[in-house]
Write a protein that holds these residues in place. Structure first.
Motif, PDB file in Angstrom:
ATOM      1  N   PRO A   1       0.799  -1.233   0.000  1.00  0.00           N
ATOM      2  CA  PRO A   1       0.000   0.000   0.000  1.00  0.00           C
ATOM      3  C   PRO A   1       0.827   1.276   0.000  1.00  0.00           C
ATOM      4  CG  PRO A   1      -0.142  -1.132   2.127  1.00  0.00           C
ATOM      5  CD  PRO A   1       0.517  -2.082   1.176  1.00  0.00           C
ATOM      6  N   SER A   2       2.037   1.249   0.538  1.00  0.00           N
ATOM      7  CA  SER A   2       2.868   2.450   0.611  1.00  0.00           C
ATOM      8  C   SER A   2       3.717   2.674  -0.636  1.00  0.00           C
ATOM      9  CB  SER A   2       3.785   2.369   1.835  1.00  0.00           C
ATOM     10  OG  SER A   2       4.716   1.305   1.681  1.00  0.00           O
ATOM     11  N   GLY A   3       3.758   1.713  -1.551  1.00  0.00           N
ATOM     12  CA  GLY A   3       4.568   1.856  -2.753  1.00  0.00           C
ATOM     13  C   GLY A   3       6.052   1.649  -2.524  1.00  0.00           C
ATOM     14  N   ARG A   4       6.420   0.885  -1.509  1.00  0.00           N
ATOM     15  CA  ARG A   4       7.824   0.692  -1.160  1.00  0.00           C
ATOM     16  C   ARG A   4       8.603  -0.042  -2.259  1.00  0.00           C
ATOM     17  NH1 ARG A   4      10.577  -3.507   0.983  1.00  0.00           N
ATOM     18  NH2 ARG A   4       8.646  -4.698   1.189  1.00  0.00           N
ATOM     19  N   VAL A   5       7.961  -0.998  -2.923  1.00  0.00           N
ATOM     20  CA  VAL A   5       8.671  -1.832  -3.899  1.00  0.00           C
ATOM     21  C   VAL A   5       9.246  -1.009  -5.044  1.00  0.00           C
ATOM     22  CG1 VAL A   5       8.367  -3.665  -5.617  1.00  0.00           C
ATOM     23  CG2 VAL A   5       7.395  -3.923  -3.329  1.00  0.00           C
ATOM     24  N   ALA A   6       8.536   0.029  -5.457  1.00  0.00           N
ATOM     25  CA  ALA A   6       8.996   0.854  -6.578  1.00  0.00           C
ATOM     26  C   ALA A   6      10.336   1.523  -6.288  1.00  0.00           C
ATOM     27  CB  ALA A   6       7.955   1.916  -6.919  1.00  0.00           C
ATOM     28  N   LEU A   7      10.691   1.699  -5.017  1.00  0.00           N
ATOM     29  CA  LEU A   7      11.941   2.361  -4.662  1.00  0.00           C
ATOM     30  C   LEU A   7      13.162   1.553  -5.073  1.00  0.00           C
ATOM     31  CD1 LEU A   7      11.013   3.662  -1.083  1.00  0.00           C
ATOM     32  CD2 LEU A   7      10.920   4.899  -3.261  1.00  0.00           C
ATOM     33  N   ALA A   8      12.982   0.256  -5.339  1.00  0.00           N
ATOM     34  CA  ALA A   8      14.099  -0.591  -5.754  1.00  0.00           C
ATOM     35  C   ALA A   8      14.525  -0.307  -7.186  1.00  0.00           C
ATOM     36  CB  ALA A   8      13.727  -2.065  -5.604  1.00  0.00           C
ATOM     37  N   PHE A   9      13.689   0.438  -7.935  1.00  0.00           N
ATOM     38  CA  PHE A   9      13.959   0.691  -9.348  1.00  0.00           C
ATOM     39  C   PHE A   9      14.368   2.144  -9.541  1.00  0.00           C
ATOM     40  CE2 PHE A   9      11.230  -2.932  -8.980  1.00  0.00           C
ATOM     41  CZ  PHE A   9      11.734  -3.825  -9.904  1.00  0.00           C
ATOM     42  N   ARG A  10      15.592   2.452  -9.178  1.00  0.00           N
ATOM     43  CA  ARG A  10      16.051   3.839  -9.209  1.00  0.00           C
ATOM     44  C   ARG A  10      16.300   4.332 -10.624  1.00  0.00           C
ATOM     45  NH1 ARG A  10      18.749   1.697  -4.679  1.00  0.00           N
ATOM     46  NH2 ARG A  10      18.153   2.672  -2.714  1.00  0.00           N
ATOM     47  N   ASP A  11      16.733   3.443 -11.523  1.00  0.00           N
ATOM     48  CA  ASP A  11      17.066   3.876 -12.874  1.00  0.00           C
ATOM     49  C   ASP A  11      15.841   4.360 -13.641  1.00  0.00           C
ATOM     50  OD1 ASP A  11      19.726   3.340 -12.526  1.00  0.00           O
ATOM     51  OD2 ASP A  11      19.634   1.341 -13.399  1.00  0.00           O
ATOM     52  N   VAL A  12      14.790   3.548 -13.621  1.00  0.00           N
ATOM     53  CA  VAL A  12      13.548   3.904 -14.315  1.00  0.00           C
ATOM     54  C   VAL A  12      12.387   3.560 -13.394  1.00  0.00           C
ATOM     55  CG1 VAL A  12      12.214   3.676 -16.447  1.00  0.00           C
ATOM     56  CG2 VAL A  12      14.661   3.248 -16.490  1.00  0.00           C
ATOM     57  N   PRO A  13      12.106   4.401 -12.416  1.00  0.00           N
ATOM     58  CA  PRO A  13      11.040   4.060 -11.469  1.00  0.00           C
ATOM     59  C   PRO A  13       9.676   4.018 -12.128  1.00  0.00           C
ATOM     60  CG  PRO A  13      11.751   6.328 -11.187  1.00  0.00           C
ATOM     61  CD  PRO A  13      12.717   5.702 -12.145  1.00  0.00           C
ATOM     62  N   PRO A  14       8.832   3.041 -11.767  1.00  0.00           N
ATOM     63  CA  PRO A  14       7.475   2.990 -12.292  1.00  0.00           C
ATOM     64  C   PRO A  14       6.645   4.120 -11.669  1.00  0.00           C
ATOM     65  CG  PRO A  14       8.037   0.982 -11.057  1.00  0.00           C
ATOM     66  CD  PRO A  14       9.108   1.978 -10.825  1.00  0.00           C
ATOM     67  N   THR A  15       6.394   5.175 -12.415  1.00  0.00           N
ATOM     68  CA  THR A  15       5.764   6.366 -11.858  1.00  0.00           C
ATOM     69  C   THR A  15       4.293   6.499 -12.196  1.00  0.00           C
ATOM     70  OG1 THR A  15       6.586   7.569 -13.784  1.00  0.00           O
ATOM     71  CG2 THR A  15       7.902   7.697 -11.777  1.00  0.00           C
ATOM     72  N   VAL A  16       3.736   5.542 -12.909  1.00  0.00           N
ATOM     73  CA  VAL A  16       2.312   5.544 -13.195  1.00  0.00           C
ATOM     74  C   VAL A  16       1.753   4.159 -12.890  1.00  0.00           C
ATOM     75  CG1 VAL A  16       2.454   7.313 -14.993  1.00  0.00           C
ATOM     76  CG2 VAL A  16       2.641   4.903 -15.621  1.00  0.00           C
ATOM     77  N   VAL A  17       0.462   4.090 -12.745  1.00  0.00           N
ATOM     78  CA  VAL A  17      -0.233   2.823 -12.555  1.00  0.00           C
ATOM     79  C   VAL A  17      -1.280   2.701 -13.656  1.00  0.00           C
ATOM     80  CG1 VAL A  17      -1.667   1.451 -10.994  1.00  0.00           C
ATOM     81  CG2 VAL A  17       0.129   2.914 -10.067  1.00  0.00           C
ATOM     82  N   PRO A  18      -1.256   1.621 -14.445  1.00  0.00           N
ATOM     83  CA  PRO A  18      -0.356   0.481 -14.304  1.00  0.00           C
ATOM     84  C   PRO A  18       1.012   0.726 -14.929  1.00  0.00           C
ATOM     85  CG  PRO A  18      -1.850   0.122 -16.141  1.00  0.00           C
ATOM     86  CD  PRO A  18      -2.288   1.414 -15.501  1.00  0.00           C
ATOM     87  N   SER A  19       2.004   0.034 -14.377  1.00  0.00           N
ATOM     88  CA  SER A  19       3.335  -0.069 -14.971  1.00  0.00           C
ATOM     89  C   SER A  19       3.754  -1.527 -14.896  1.00  0.00           C
ATOM     90  CB  SER A  19       4.360   0.779 -14.214  1.00  0.00           C
ATOM     91  OG  SER A  19       4.220   2.143 -14.490  1.00  0.00           O
ATOM     92  N   THR A  20       4.564  -1.946 -15.858  1.00  0.00           N
ATOM     93  CA  THR A  20       5.043  -3.330 -15.885  1.00  0.00           C
ATOM     94  C   THR A  20       6.538  -3.324 -16.134  1.00  0.00           C
ATOM     95  OG1 THR A  20       2.925  -4.123 -16.738  1.00  0.00           O
ATOM     96  CG2 THR A  20       4.815  -5.585 -16.993  1.00  0.00           C
ATOM     97  N   ALA A  21       7.289  -4.031 -15.288  1.00  0.00           N
ATOM     98  CA  ALA A  21       8.742  -4.137 -15.423  1.00  0.00           C
ATOM     99  C   ALA A  21       9.123  -5.580 -15.703  1.00  0.00           C
ATOM    100  CB  ALA A  21       9.433  -3.657 -14.142  1.00  0.00           C
ATOM    101  N   LEU A  22      10.126  -5.765 -16.552  1.00  0.00           N
ATOM    102  CA  LEU A  22      10.644  -7.081 -16.871  1.00  0.00           C
ATOM    103  C   LEU A  22      12.049  -7.212 -16.314  1.00  0.00           C
ATOM    104  CD1 LEU A  22       8.266  -6.802 -18.895  1.00  0.00           C
ATOM    105  CD2 LEU A  22       9.635  -8.100 -20.535  1.00  0.00           C
ATOM    106  N   LEU A  23      12.298  -8.285 -15.573  1.00  0.00           N
ATOM    107  CA  LEU A  23      13.619  -8.587 -15.037  1.00  0.00           C
ATOM    108  C   LEU A  23      14.184  -9.790 -15.765  1.00  0.00           C
ATOM    109  CD1 LEU A  23      12.931  -8.319 -11.182  1.00  0.00           C
ATOM    110  CD2 LEU A  23      13.436  -6.484 -12.813  1.00  0.00           C
ATOM    111  N   ASP A  24      15.459  -9.738 -16.117  1.00  0.00           N
ATOM    112  CA  ASP A  24      16.081 -10.884 -16.779  1.00  0.00           C
ATOM    113  C   ASP A  24      16.381 -11.983 -15.766  1.00  0.00           C
ATOM    114  OD1 ASP A  24      18.444 -10.154 -15.466  1.00  0.00           O
ATOM    115  OD2 ASP A  24      19.367  -9.293 -17.251  1.00  0.00           O
ATOM    116  N   ARG A  25      17.057 -13.036 -16.218  1.00  0.00           N
ATOM    117  CA  ARG A  25      17.291 -14.185 -15.332  1.00  0.00           C
ATOM    118  C   ARG A  25      18.261 -13.876 -14.199  1.00  0.00           C
ATOM    119  NH1 ARG A  25      14.630 -18.465 -17.193  1.00  0.00           N
ATOM    120  NH2 ARG A  25      14.140 -18.588 -19.434  1.00  0.00           N
ATOM    121  N   GLN A  26      18.996 -12.783 -14.316  1.00  0.00           N
ATOM    122  CA  GLN A  26      19.853 -12.313 -13.215  1.00  0.00           C
ATOM    123  C   GLN A  26      19.122 -11.276 -12.352  1.00  0.00           C
ATOM    124  OE1 GLN A  26      21.263 -12.417 -16.609  1.00  0.00           O
ATOM    125  NE2 GLN A  26      21.616 -14.525 -15.927  1.00  0.00           N
TER     126      GLN A  26
END
Length: 204
Positions: free
Chosen positions: A150-175
């Motif tokens: 609810p606080s949006g804490r997870v988005a803080l892990a993405f400093r390079d391109v933070p998800p700033t709108v809802v909805p947003s979708t991020a893809l992480l590679d195998r690493q």
């Protein structure tokens, strides 16, 4: 601050990378967010909801792996490290978000279509009530898990391109490095294509 998906566009160029073709415009305003329900709006309004930015990164451009922990909507603990060596799709959503209703069926379909590729999907439910979020997942038949954030804490892990709108979708590679971010509604076809391309990248 994280906003609901914008519906106004400007003709500003969007950065292009290898996984995806960039969208035609950049998000510039705020759109109304409605109550949970089935996809709604005219075809033109639905097209507008898909007209945000897409940013992708080559393997050489990707930052170190993202670390993420939290609590799922069902109350169980989650640690991204448990999905080691798997491509991960993260989708920020809320039961209060009208564009999230538009893309929910496509996300579920893409999830089902790519499961054999050792790909995981994870929702990130923000600014929401747990009961309303759980009802949303039931209404749309979403079977992959969602973090309750609810606080949006997870988005803080993405400093390079933070998800700033809802909805947003991020893809992480195998690493678990950030490979792409959609700051808009996604379709099954484009998401599935991006996931398949990422899942078949050569081993680093």
């Amino acid at each position: 601050m994280i906003w609901c998906l914008a519906s106004t566009r400007e003709g500003e160029p969007v950065r292009r990378r290898t996984l995806l073709a960039a969208a035609p415009g950049i998000l510039a305003g705020l759109a109304g967010c409605g109550r949970p329900g089935r996809p709604s709006g005219t075809p033109a309004q639905q097209d507008e909801a898909r007209a945000g930015t897409v940013v992708t990164f080559t393997t050489a451009e990707r930052s170190p792996a993202v670390a993420m922990t939290g609590e799922l909507l069902d109350g169980t603990a989650f640690d991204l490290a448990e999905w080691r060596s798997r491509v991960v799709v993260l989708n920020w959503w809320g039961s209060w978000c009208a564009p999230c209703r538009l893309e929910a069926p496509d996300l579920q379909a893409a999830y089902e279509a790519t499961r054999e590729l050792t790909v995981e999907f994870l929702g990130v439910d923000i600014r929401d009530e747990r009961d309303a979020a759980t009802a949303f997942l039931t209404d749309f038949g979403i079977t992959y898990p969602s973090l309750f954030d609810p606080s949006g804490r997870v988005a803080l892990a993405f400093r390079d391109v933070p998800p700033t709108v809802v909805p947003s979708t991020a893809l992480l590679d195998r690493q678990h490095r950030l490979a792409a971010v959609f700051r808009r509604v996604v379709t099954q076809l484009e998401l599935e294509a991006a996931v398949r391309a990422l899942a078949t990248e050569p081993e680093a």
